[in-house]
Enzyme design. Structure first.
Site, mmCIF file in Angstrom:
data_model
loop_
_atom_site.group_PDB
_atom_site.id
_atom_site.type_symbol
_atom_site.label_atom_id
_atom_site.label_comp_id
_atom_site.label_asym_id
_atom_site.label_seq_id
_atom_site.Cartn_x
_atom_site.Cartn_y
_atom_site.Cartn_z
ATOM 1 N N GLU A 153 25.619 23.793 -24.230
ATOM 2 C CA GLU A 153 24.446 22.930 -24.578
ATOM 3 C C GLU A 153 23.121 23.803 -25.283
ATOM 4 O O GLU A 153 23.055 24.859 -24.723
ATOM 5 C CB GLU A 153 23.796 22.132 -23.558
ATOM 6 C CG GLU A 153 24.686 21.212 -23.194
ATOM 7 C CD GLU A 153 24.181 20.758 -21.655
ATOM 8 O OE1 GLU A 153 24.853 19.802 -21.237
ATOM 9 O OE2 GLU A 153 23.153 20.962 -21.383
ATOM 10 N N CYS A 186 16.031 26.389 -25.898
ATOM 11 C CA CYS A 186 16.727 26.744 -24.545
ATOM 12 C C CYS A 186 18.063 26.981 -24.973
ATOM 13 O O CYS A 186 18.916 25.982 -25.312
ATOM 14 C CB CYS A 186 16.517 25.583 -23.871
ATOM 15 S SG CYS A 186 17.376 25.628 -22.215
ATOM 16 N N CYS A 190 29.125 27.616 -14.851
ATOM 17 C CA CYS A 190 28.561 28.588 -13.939
ATOM 18 C C CYS A 190 29.359 28.708 -12.906
ATOM 19 O O CYS A 190 29.676 27.629 -12.434
ATOM 20 C CB CYS A 190 26.975 28.275 -14.047
ATOM 21 S SG CYS A 190 26.185 29.415 -12.827
ATOM 22 N N CYS A 195 25.381 25.893 -7.451
ATOM 23 C CA CYS A 195 23.939 25.461 -6.954
ATOM 24 C C CYS A 195 24.326 23.939 -6.782
ATOM 25 O O CYS A 195 24.814 23.165 -7.715
ATOM 26 C CB CYS A 195 22.872 25.684 -7.721
ATOM 27 S SG CYS A 195 22.428 27.405 -7.990
ATOM 28 N N CYS A 204 22.524 21.217 -9.404
ATOM 29 C CA CYS A 204 22.897 21.578 -10.755
ATOM 30 C C CYS A 204 24.107 20.990 -11.355
ATOM 31 O O CYS A 204 25.074 21.263 -11.220
ATOM 32 C CB CYS A 204 22.581 23.165 -11.082
ATOM 33 S SG CYS A 204 23.034 23.574 -12.584
ATOM 34 N N GLY A 243 24.643 28.112 -17.447
ATOM 35 C CA GLY A 243 25.229 29.550 -17.078
ATOM 36 C C GLY A 243 24.141 30.462 -16.482
ATOM 37 O O GLY A 243 22.638 30.258 -16.405
ATOM 38 N N GLU A 244 24.475 31.373 -15.807
ATOM 39 C CA GLU A 244 23.583 32.253 -15.188
ATOM 40 C C GLU A 244 23.763 33.697 -16.135
ATOM 41 O O GLU A 244 24.573 34.403 -16.227
ATOM 42 C CB GLU A 244 24.163 32.808 -13.655
ATOM 43 C CG GLU A 244 23.537 33.872 -12.975
ATOM 44 C CD GLU A 244 22.096 33.988 -13.174
ATOM 45 O OE1 GLU A 244 21.334 32.977 -12.923
ATOM 46 O OE2 GLU A 244 21.455 35.184 -13.473
ATOM 47 N N SER A 268 16.100 33.504 -17.295
ATOM 48 C CA SER A 268 15.834 32.766 -15.780
ATOM 49 C C SER A 268 17.127 33.201 -14.924
ATOM 50 O O SER A 268 18.278 32.954 -15.434
ATOM 51 C CB SER A 268 15.710 31.080 -16.054
ATOM 52 O OG SER A 268 15.749 30.545 -14.782
ATOM 53 N N SER A 277 14.582 31.536 -10.233
ATOM 54 C CA SER A 277 14.679 30.150 -9.630
ATOM 55 C C SER A 277 14.752 30.206 -7.994
ATOM 56 O O SER A 277 15.894 30.514 -7.388
ATOM 57 C CB SER A 277 16.390 29.713 -10.192
ATOM 58 O OG SER A 277 16.012 29.413 -11.287
ATOM 59 N N LEU A 278 13.808 29.877 -7.282
ATOM 60 C CA LEU A 278 13.772 30.016 -6.067
ATOM 61 C C LEU A 278 14.207 28.698 -5.059
ATOM 62 O O LEU A 278 14.861 28.802 -4.382
ATOM 63 C CB LEU A 278 12.345 30.612 -5.527
ATOM 64 C CG LEU A 278 11.975 31.359 -4.080
ATOM 65 C CD1 LEU A 278 12.949 32.440 -4.244
ATOM 66 C CD2 LEU A 278 10.449 31.766 -4.236
ATOM 67 N N HIS A 279 13.162 27.722 -5.548
ATOM 68 C CA HIS A 279 13.731 26.477 -4.782
ATOM 69 C C HIS A 279 13.456 26.308 -3.530
ATOM 70 O O HIS A 279 13.603 24.912 -2.900
ATOM 71 C CB HIS A 279 14.977 25.826 -5.511
ATOM 72 C CG HIS A 279 15.220 26.196 -6.975
ATOM 73 N ND1 HIS A 279 14.285 25.770 -7.987
ATOM 74 C CD2 HIS A 279 16.425 26.589 -7.610
ATOM 75 C CE1 HIS A 279 14.829 25.996 -9.149
ATOM 76 N NE2 HIS A 279 16.081 26.323 -8.937
ATOM 77 N N ASN A 281 15.872 16.834 -11.807
ATOM 78 C CA ASN A 281 16.627 15.956 -12.609
ATOM 79 C C ASN A 281 17.831 15.511 -11.922
ATOM 80 O O ASN A 281 18.702 15.971 -11.555
ATOM 81 C CB ASN A 281 17.157 16.738 -13.977
ATOM 82 C CG ASN A 281 15.919 16.800 -14.961
ATOM 83 O OD1 ASN A 281 15.675 15.745 -15.313
ATOM 84 N ND2 ASN A 281 15.508 18.014 -15.319
ATOM 85 N N CYS A 322 19.276 20.497 -17.793
ATOM 86 C CA CYS A 322 20.240 21.603 -17.577
ATOM 87 C C CYS A 322 21.616 20.888 -17.532
ATOM 88 O O CYS A 322 21.950 20.195 -16.469
ATOM 89 C CB CYS A 322 19.995 22.527 -16.493
ATOM 90 S SG CYS A 322 20.939 23.704 -16.180
HETATM 91 N N1 SAH Z 1 21.466 30.102 -14.104
HETATM 92 C C1 SAH Z 1 19.790 30.218 -14.093
HETATM 93 C C2 SAH Z 1 19.215 29.717 -15.573
HETATM 94 C C3 SAH Z 1 19.670 28.193 -15.874
HETATM 95 S S1 SAH Z 1 19.261 26.921 -15.039
HETATM 96 C C4 SAH Z 1 19.078 29.837 -13.287
HETATM 97 O O1 SAH Z 1 19.432 29.059 -12.362
HETATM 98 O O2 SAH Z 1 17.842 30.085 -13.168
HETATM 99 C C5 SAH Z 1 17.597 26.849 -15.428
HETATM 100 C C6 SAH Z 1 16.597 26.078 -14.335
HETATM 101 O O3 SAH Z 1 16.805 25.053 -14.081
HETATM 102 C C7 SAH Z 1 16.750 26.926 -13.042
HETATM 103 O O4 SAH Z 1 15.633 27.044 -12.362
HETATM 104 C C8 SAH Z 1 17.682 25.827 -12.339
HETATM 105 O O5 SAH Z 1 17.553 25.996 -10.791
HETATM 106 C C9 SAH Z 1 17.263 24.628 -12.912
HETATM 107 N N2 SAH Z 1 17.944 23.359 -12.563
HETATM 108 C C10 SAH Z 1 19.201 23.075 -12.622
HETATM 109 N N3 SAH Z 1 19.465 21.813 -12.192
HETATM 110 C C11 SAH Z 1 18.306 21.081 -12.319
HETATM 111 C C12 SAH Z 1 18.022 19.767 -11.736
HETATM 112 N N4 SAH Z 1 19.069 19.116 -11.686
HETATM 113 N N5 SAH Z 1 16.815 19.547 -11.895
HETATM 114 C C13 SAH Z 1 15.842 20.286 -12.057
HETATM 115 N N6 SAH Z 1 16.115 21.652 -12.359
HETATM 116 C C14 SAH Z 1 17.440 22.306 -12.414
HETATM 117 FE FE1 SF4 Z 2 24.327 28.113 -12.437
HETATM 118 FE FE2 SF4 Z 2 21.443 28.253 -12.618
HETATM 119 FE FE3 SF4 Z 2 23.086 25.928 -12.506
HETATM 120 FE FE4 SF4 Z 2 22.760 27.699 -10.308
HETATM 121 S S1 SF4 Z 2 20.898 26.497 -11.293
HETATM 122 S S2 SF4 Z 2 24.660 26.530 -11.058
HETATM 123 S S3 SF4 Z 2 22.721 29.610 -11.327
HETATM 124 S S4 SF4 Z 2 23.285 27.257 -14.135
#
Ligand code: SAH
Ligand code: SF4
Length: 362
Positions: free
Chosen positions: A101, A114, A121, A125, A128, A168-169, A198, A221-223, A301, A344
């Protein structure tokens, strides 16, 4: 194991994979005058229309180039938000047609693209959509650059920013991502600072990034404000725990003199309490002041594979205020293009191409 599961690239050289020496040799072997090389390169990277429509390159040469170097991306779904300012593509990439995408976000005077760095990936996580579906393969540098160029063809505004926040990462596909960064900088003309990588916290990649000459922007991406919680959301935290991720982020910040962005997907009842905001502020205190940290709160999301929901706006604002009061620049991201699932990994899940149930409730 098949070639795909090893993450290999498709075999044919695609149009945005070709480097300048290869293009130069190819055009010379076709008996083209040397000045054509610059014309073609300019048509590929500086004109906002497909090569097939570029009048600065003779039609016969355009056709020959298209035969020799095909485009990598085939559009499968293209959606535009009601206000026309956000667009999203689901592409089939390469000869194996893996789905990826790209999102274009337009603003009155500029645009951001983006991009995806991998099909799927491997990081898994929990919250995601991409992580829920697993890894398919790495993208090539050309496939990444082509996402930017083709999205830009749909924007009246100049694309000034590229963010690696799609599928993807990026630091798990370092060489291709860096190849794309160099081309976006040199040939598309983007400022390195306006290219944001990111990462979920792949520490060796972060340290490598700190030593590169181009000063890209880093987002982490700390979270979660502690390992106990982060371990439950982000499996790779067990390998690279928070302290190591922050140490690598500090190394990047010191080497670059740049502010680091910390992303924080806010999930109701999981990581959104005022106490957790205090804890996060304490954790990041080393980044306060010059150089510094920017905390970006992203309302979760919804995805079909994760039960969490986003907190009410007031709760996220309270969280942000605590961080602001502790001296961090903080923002709460507006959900953009929700009507076209511009988050994402979500268009692919919805399309059902992937075996996911398109009707599944969210
Ligand atoms: N893999 C990388 C970059 C892609 S994800 C990473 O994880 O940083 C881009 C951002 O979207 C990251 O901060 C990720 O944690 C966040 N993300 C993924 N799924 C999400 C969701 N369902 N709601 C909000 N943010 C999300
Ligand atoms: Fe991969 Fe980023 Fe999604 Fe984690 S948040 S699964 S690293 S794309």
């Amino acid at each position: 194991m098949t070639a795909v599961s090893l993450g290999r690239s498709p075999t044919r050289t695609t149009l945005y994979e070709v480097d300048l020496p290869t293009l130069t040799d190819t055009l010379a072997s076709w008996g083209e005058p040397r000045y054509r090389v610059g014309q073609v390169w300019n048509a590929l990277y500086r004109q906002h229309r497909p090569l097939a429509e570029s009048t600065s390159v003779p039609a016969g040469l355009r056709t020959r180039l298209a035969d020799e170097f095909p485009l990598a991306l085939t559009p499968k779904v293209e959606q535009h938000a009601a206000d026309g300012m956000t667009s999203k593509w689901l592409w089939g990439a390469g000869t194996d047609g893996r789905e990826i995408e790209t999102v274009l976000m337009r603003y009155p005077d500029r645009a951001t693209v983006c991009v995806s760095s991998q099909a799927g990936c491997a990081m898994g996580c929990t919250f995601c959509a991409t992580g829920q579906e697993g890894f398919e393969r790495h993208l090539t540098a050309g496939e990444i650059v082509e996402q930017v160029v083709r999205a830009a063809q749909h924007s009246e505004q100049r694309v000034g920013n590229v963010v690696f926040m799609g599928m993807g990462e990026p630091l798990a596909n370092y060489d291709a991502v860096w190849g794309a960064v160099e081309r976006l900088h040199r040939d598309v003309g983007l400022s390195a600072r306006h290219i944001t990588i990111s990462t979920v916290g792949v520490v060796p990649g972060m340290r490598r990034l700190a030593r590169e000459t181009l000063p890209v922007t880093l987002a982490v991406s700390l979270h979660a404000p502690d390992d106990e919680l982060r371990n439950t959301m982000i499996p790779i935290n067990k390998r690279y725990p928070i302290a190591e991720v922050l140490d690598a982020a500090a190394e990047f910040s010191a080497a670059r003199g740049r502010r680091v962005t910390f992303e924080y997907a806010s999930i109701e009842g999981v990581n959104d309490s005022p106490e957790q905001a205090e804890k996060l502020a304490k954790l990041l205190r080393g980044f306060r002041g010059k150089g510094g940290a920017h905390v970006n709160i992203i309302p979760l999301n919804p995805t079909s594979g994760f039960a969490g929901t986003q907190p009410p706006p007031g709760r996220m604002l309270r969280f942000a205020e605590i961080l602001e009061a502790a001296g961090f620049a903080t923002s709460v991201r507006r959900n953009r293009g929700v009507d076209i699932d511009a988050a994402c990994g979500q268009l692919r899940s919805r399309s059902g191409h992937d075996g996911a149930d398109p009707e599944s409730p969210e």
